[in-house]
Design a protein around this motif. Sequence first.
Motif, PDB file in Angstrom:
ATOM      1  N   ASP A 148       0.818  -1.215   0.000  1.00 41.48           N
ATOM      2  CA  ASP A 148       0.000   0.000   0.000  1.00 41.48           C
ATOM      3  C   ASP A 148       0.849   1.261   0.000  1.00 41.48           C
ATOM      4  N   GLU A 196     -14.326   1.685  -3.989  1.00 41.53           N
ATOM      5  CA  GLU A 196     -14.433   0.345  -3.414  1.00 41.53           C
ATOM      6  C   GLU A 196     -14.008  -0.710  -4.433  1.00 41.53           C
ATOM      7  N   CYS A 229     -10.237  -0.692  -4.619  1.00 41.53           N
ATOM      8  CA  CYS A 229      -9.632  -1.283  -3.425  1.00 41.53           C
ATOM      9  C   CYS A 229      -9.774  -2.802  -3.419  1.00 41.53           C
ATOM     10  N   ALA A 230     -10.917  -3.309  -3.880  1.00 44.40           N
ATOM     11  CA  ALA A 230     -11.110  -4.753  -3.944  1.00 44.40           C
ATOM     12  C   ALA A 230     -10.133  -5.378  -4.940  1.00 44.40           C
ATOM     13  N   TRP A 239      -7.198  -4.093  -5.773  1.00 43.84           N
ATOM     14  CA  TRP A 239      -5.883  -4.021  -5.130  1.00 43.84           C
ATOM     15  C   TRP A 239      -5.708  -5.152  -4.126  1.00 43.84           C
ATOM     16  N   GLU A 240      -6.716  -5.403  -3.320  1.00 45.42           N
ATOM     17  CA  GLU A 240      -6.621  -6.459  -2.318  1.00 45.42           C
ATOM     18  C   GLU A 240      -6.369  -7.810  -2.970  1.00 45.42           C
ATOM     19  N   ALA A 287      -2.775  -7.904  -4.008  1.00 44.63           N
ATOM     20  CA  ALA A 287      -1.884  -8.014  -2.853  1.00 44.63           C
ATOM     21  C   ALA A 287      -1.870  -9.437  -2.320  1.00 44.63           C
ATOM     22  N   ARG A 288      -3.024 -10.053  -2.221  1.00 47.76           N
ATOM     23  CA  ARG A 288      -3.098 -11.416  -1.693  1.00 47.76           C
ATOM     24  C   ARG A 288      -2.441 -12.418  -2.641  1.00 47.76           C
ATOM     25  N   LEU A 294      -5.310   1.301   3.352  1.00 47.83           N
ATOM     26  CA  LEU A 294      -5.584  -0.009   2.754  1.00 47.83           C
ATOM     27  C   LEU A 294      -5.103  -1.169   3.608  1.00 47.83           C
ATOM     28  N   ARG A 317      -7.233  -4.126   5.037  1.00 48.30           N
ATOM     29  CA  ARG A 317      -7.843  -5.122   4.163  1.00 48.30           C
ATOM     30  C   ARG A 317      -7.011  -6.402   4.065  1.00 48.30           C
ATOM     31  N   VAL A 318      -5.728  -6.308   4.405  1.00 45.21           N
ATOM     32  CA  VAL A 318      -4.862  -7.498   4.342  1.00 45.21           C
ATOM     33  C   VAL A 318      -4.182  -7.737   5.686  1.00 45.21           C
TER      34      VAL A 318
END
Length: 378
Positions: free
Chosen positions: A147, A158, A161-162, A164-165, A168-169, A218, A221-222
């Motif tokens: 982030d 939103e 961001c979803a 991005w999440e 990232a995962r 952010l 979210r993780v």
Amino acid sequence: MQRRQLFAAAAAGIALPASALDFAPPRTPTAMRLQVDRLIDIAVGIRPFRAPGPRIEAQRLHGKTVVHHYGHGGSGWSLSWGSAQRALALLQAHARPGERIAVIGCGAIGLTTARTAQQAGFKVRLYARDRPPHVHSGAATGLWTPDSRIVTAEHASEAWCADWEAMARASFKLHQGYLGLPSGPVEWHDGYLVADHGFDAPLPNYAPHAGEPDYPDLAGRVADLRPRGQALAAHEHPFRHVQARRFTQLVFNIPAYQRLLLDDFARDGGELVQREFHQPRDWARLPERVIANCTGDGARTLLGDPHLTPVRGQTARLIPQPDVDYAVIYRGRNVVALPRRDGLLIAAMGEHDFGSADLRPDRAQAEDAVRRLAALFG
């Protein structure tokens, strides 16, 4: 009680006396040797911050299909694999299975995009003016920070961001596959977040760096991807006159990671061609029909992308100290110390780094960061 007896008793369900469970207490961390005469290198790189977030899209340009994949700010290494999967979907939509494609750029995003394309069955030729370690991402700190300067708050819908999440995962999971290798490209380290005035109080006399925009929060979210931080009492950490929290963080030993990716790329038939491009029209002369543009900050001048802002980043290395296995983040002082295989890495954010593309090393800045950290140990 000997270890063999302990294991045997546990397997048999035998209750153990309390004395048998008295293991040695955690050792006091070795103090970092923070002297300016131990400085062995200073590296400067440019983070390619893009206010709307990374550009991952296909474009028809000068007779080629170009998949743009750049603009990851300070999150290049951290988001690389998950972001490369997004770029791969576009490559697969425009290139024939097994076709040779071109990847432009040999930084973190270029290398992982090339490897992701190879693993999907494409032949890859990688074009770059510079190769590791002489690339901007070679000067990165090496903390997993997906982030870090990745988007401005106004663009963080939103849906964004979803997405991005998910990146990232996916990237986090792939990084775990590099744990335990002999060169240590990816490792976990404990660390200390320290602050002069506590973690809830506002920072005294603090103002955002010149020109910095607002960024979205952010990290929550993780948050499940790493252990929770823990507040420590004064006797539980090695620092003077500060409050501290313990955390656990993923760390990249960047030289080893770069070398491993290059070796894997070559092993799977990849070609690396040294070439500089001055304008997109130069791509028309390439033999490949489909191109992945992973030029990072280079896209600012190559394409004239108005959304890209350079952010200067400087890291300094002290002589390696293998007995130090913890990181330090000094809140409010913008200083980080990180144990890496290639040295004890020190990073400090400068007041005017945002918007700066100055690649000249600043030794005074590096020495000041070393002294600020040294004061923590007394």
